[in-house]
Each structure stands twice: as structure tokens, then as C-alpha cells.
Design an enzyme around this catalytic site. Structure first.
Site, PDB file in Angstrom:
ATOM      1  N   ASP A 182       0.819  -1.104   0.008  1.00  0.00           N
ATOM      2  CA  ASP A 182      -0.133  -0.167  -0.116  1.00  0.00           C
ATOM      3  C   ASP A 182       0.986   1.233  -0.083  1.00  0.00           C
ATOM      4  O   ASP A 182       2.214   1.228  -0.122  1.00  0.00           O
ATOM      5  CB  ASP A 182      -0.884   0.004   1.220  1.00  0.00           C
TER       6      ASP A 182
ATOM      7  N   HIS B 113       0.076   2.778  -8.718  1.00  0.00           N
ATOM      8  CA  HIS B 113      -0.258   1.291  -8.712  1.00  0.00           C
ATOM      9  C   HIS B 113       0.855   0.719  -9.736  1.00  0.00           C
ATOM     10  O   HIS B 113       1.316  -0.648  -9.561  1.00  0.00           O
ATOM     11  CB  HIS B 113      -1.739   1.018  -8.914  1.00  0.00           C
TER      12      HIS B 113
ATOM     13  N   LEU C 240      11.173 -20.336  -5.128  1.00  0.00           N
ATOM     14  CA  LEU C 240      10.504 -19.524  -4.184  1.00  0.00           C
ATOM     15  C   LEU C 240       8.967 -19.769  -4.696  1.00  0.00           C
ATOM     16  O   LEU C 240       8.455 -19.775  -5.553  1.00  0.00           O
ATOM     17  CB  LEU C 240      10.752 -17.871  -4.869  1.00  0.00           C
TER      18      LEU C 240
END
Length: 213
Positions: free
Chosen positions: A29, A46, A140
Site C-alpha cells: 500500500d 499502482h 520461491l
């Protein structure tokens, strides 16, 4: 009922240097505020967040982090302005179109945690295909918390537990953990909020009980 971790998983965790977290959670955020402080639209923030994620993934693979969980879109995000929600969805579509093959090449396994209610069927298929395409990778694990809420996850876990006929006296912390999206993974060691705030904002409420932040 006790849930035992996989032997290979135990071996991998033991092989990590003690100062490297096994599992990192990131609340992505602050993108809108970053853009606003520079006189840019929130949507540009974003997009820049997407570029930051690429650098984070590179760092995780370089340092040997085994699991990364990113909070990409919460169940509460649907209440944002429609134009902003549309941009967030288009960014996810873009990432799935452009990055999945690169992730696969780098040994990254993509997993989705969250629900599909209300998600466009075409996007649902892309998410499913990305998970299937990378399912055998082990360098990962990238958990994408999309349309996810921690409280909703716990409620759904309890609903499934009840549906399975579990008696109240048999309910334990381990058993509840077994019904969560992350049932086969260790809890996060570290949770980072990119805006610098300290609120969990409904992210991994059960799993993050002992995480550093």
C-alpha cells in the site's frame, strides 16, 4: 489432530542462514499517496508498485527467501472508486500476461490465496493457469493474496471445519491452521507494510500472530 510439516520443507528451512526469513508477507500500500505527493494520478502509483514488486522478487530469490506473500487486492478494495478497481484489475491481468513465463523460468511457483467470488471469469482462468503452469517450481513460492481478507479466511476455515463434522472439543490451533489457505506453509516471520504504517489491515491475521513487523 497434529499437522506435521513436509520433510523436504524442514530440510530447506534448516539450510537457511538464521538471519534470512523463510516467509515474508508484504502489504502493498501507499502507492496512491506516493503518486499524489508527486502530483500524479493514483493509478500511476499502482503501476509503479508493480515495478517495485519485480525488484522485491529478485531480492527474495537472491537472498534465499523461500516464501513471499503479497497483499495484492483485499476484499475491502471492492469499495474503492470503480475506475481505481478497474486499474488494479488491469494491472493484475498485465502481470499475468507478461510475467508468468519469467517467473517460471526463475523457478517461482505462483499460488493464489483468497476467493474468486465476483472476479471476472477470464481473470479467474488466468490465475488458475498461472498456478498450474508454475506448480512444480520450488525456488520461491509467491502467494498472491487477491480478493483476500484475513477475517474471511478464518470464517471460511471454521465453516469447512464444521462441515467436516469436527466436534468442538476436538478443535485446536493446529487444526484451524490446517483449514487455512496457507495450511501447508510455515507462518510468516516478517510482515512489511510498504507505506510504513503498522496496521495489518486484515492481512494474515491468524498466521501473523508471531511475525515481526
Amino acid at each position: 489432530m497434529t499437522i506435521s510439516p513436509d520433510r523436504d520443507q524442514i530440510a530447506e528451512q534448516a539450510a537457511l542462514p538464521p538471519h534470512i526469513p523463510r516467509h515474508i508477507g508484504i502489504i502493498m500500500d501507499g502507492n496512491g499517496r506516493w503518486a499524489r505527493s508527486r502530483g500524479l494520478p493514483r493509478t500511476e502509483g499502482h503501476r509503479q508498485g508493480k515495478e517495485n514488486l519485480r525488484r522485491i522478487l529478485e531480492a527474495c530469490t537472491e537472498f534465499g527467501v523461500k516464501i513471499l506473500t503479497i497483499y495484492a487486492f483485499s476484499t475491502e478494495n471492492w469499495s474503492r472508486p470503480p475506475a481505481e478497481v478497474s486499474v488494479l484489475m488491469s494491472i493484475l491481468n498485465m502481470v499475468l500476461d507478461q510475467e508468468v513465463k519469467k517467473l517460471h523460468k526463475n523457478g517461482v511457483r505462483v499460488r493464489h490465496i483468497g476467493k474468486m467470488d465476483g472476479v471476472d471469469p477470464k481473470l479467474q482462468k488466468k490465475i488458475h493457469d498461472a498456478c498450474e503452469y508454475t506448480k512444480d517450481n520450488s525456488r520461491l513460492i509467491l502467494n498472491v493474496a487477491f480478493n483476500y481478507g484475513g477475517r474471511d479466511e478464518i470464517v471460511r476455515a471454521v465453516q469447512r471445519l464444521i462441515a467436516d463434522g469436527v466436534q468442538a472439543e476436538d478443535v485446536t490451533e493446529d487444526l484451524i491452521s490446517h483449514y487455512l489457505y496457507t495450511c501447508d506453509l510455515p507462518d510468516p516471520d516478517l510482515i512489511i507494510r510498504t507505506s510504513g504504517e503498522f496496521r495489518l489491515s486484515n492481512f494474515m491475521l491468524w498466521q501473523g500472530g508471531h511475525a515481526e513487523d
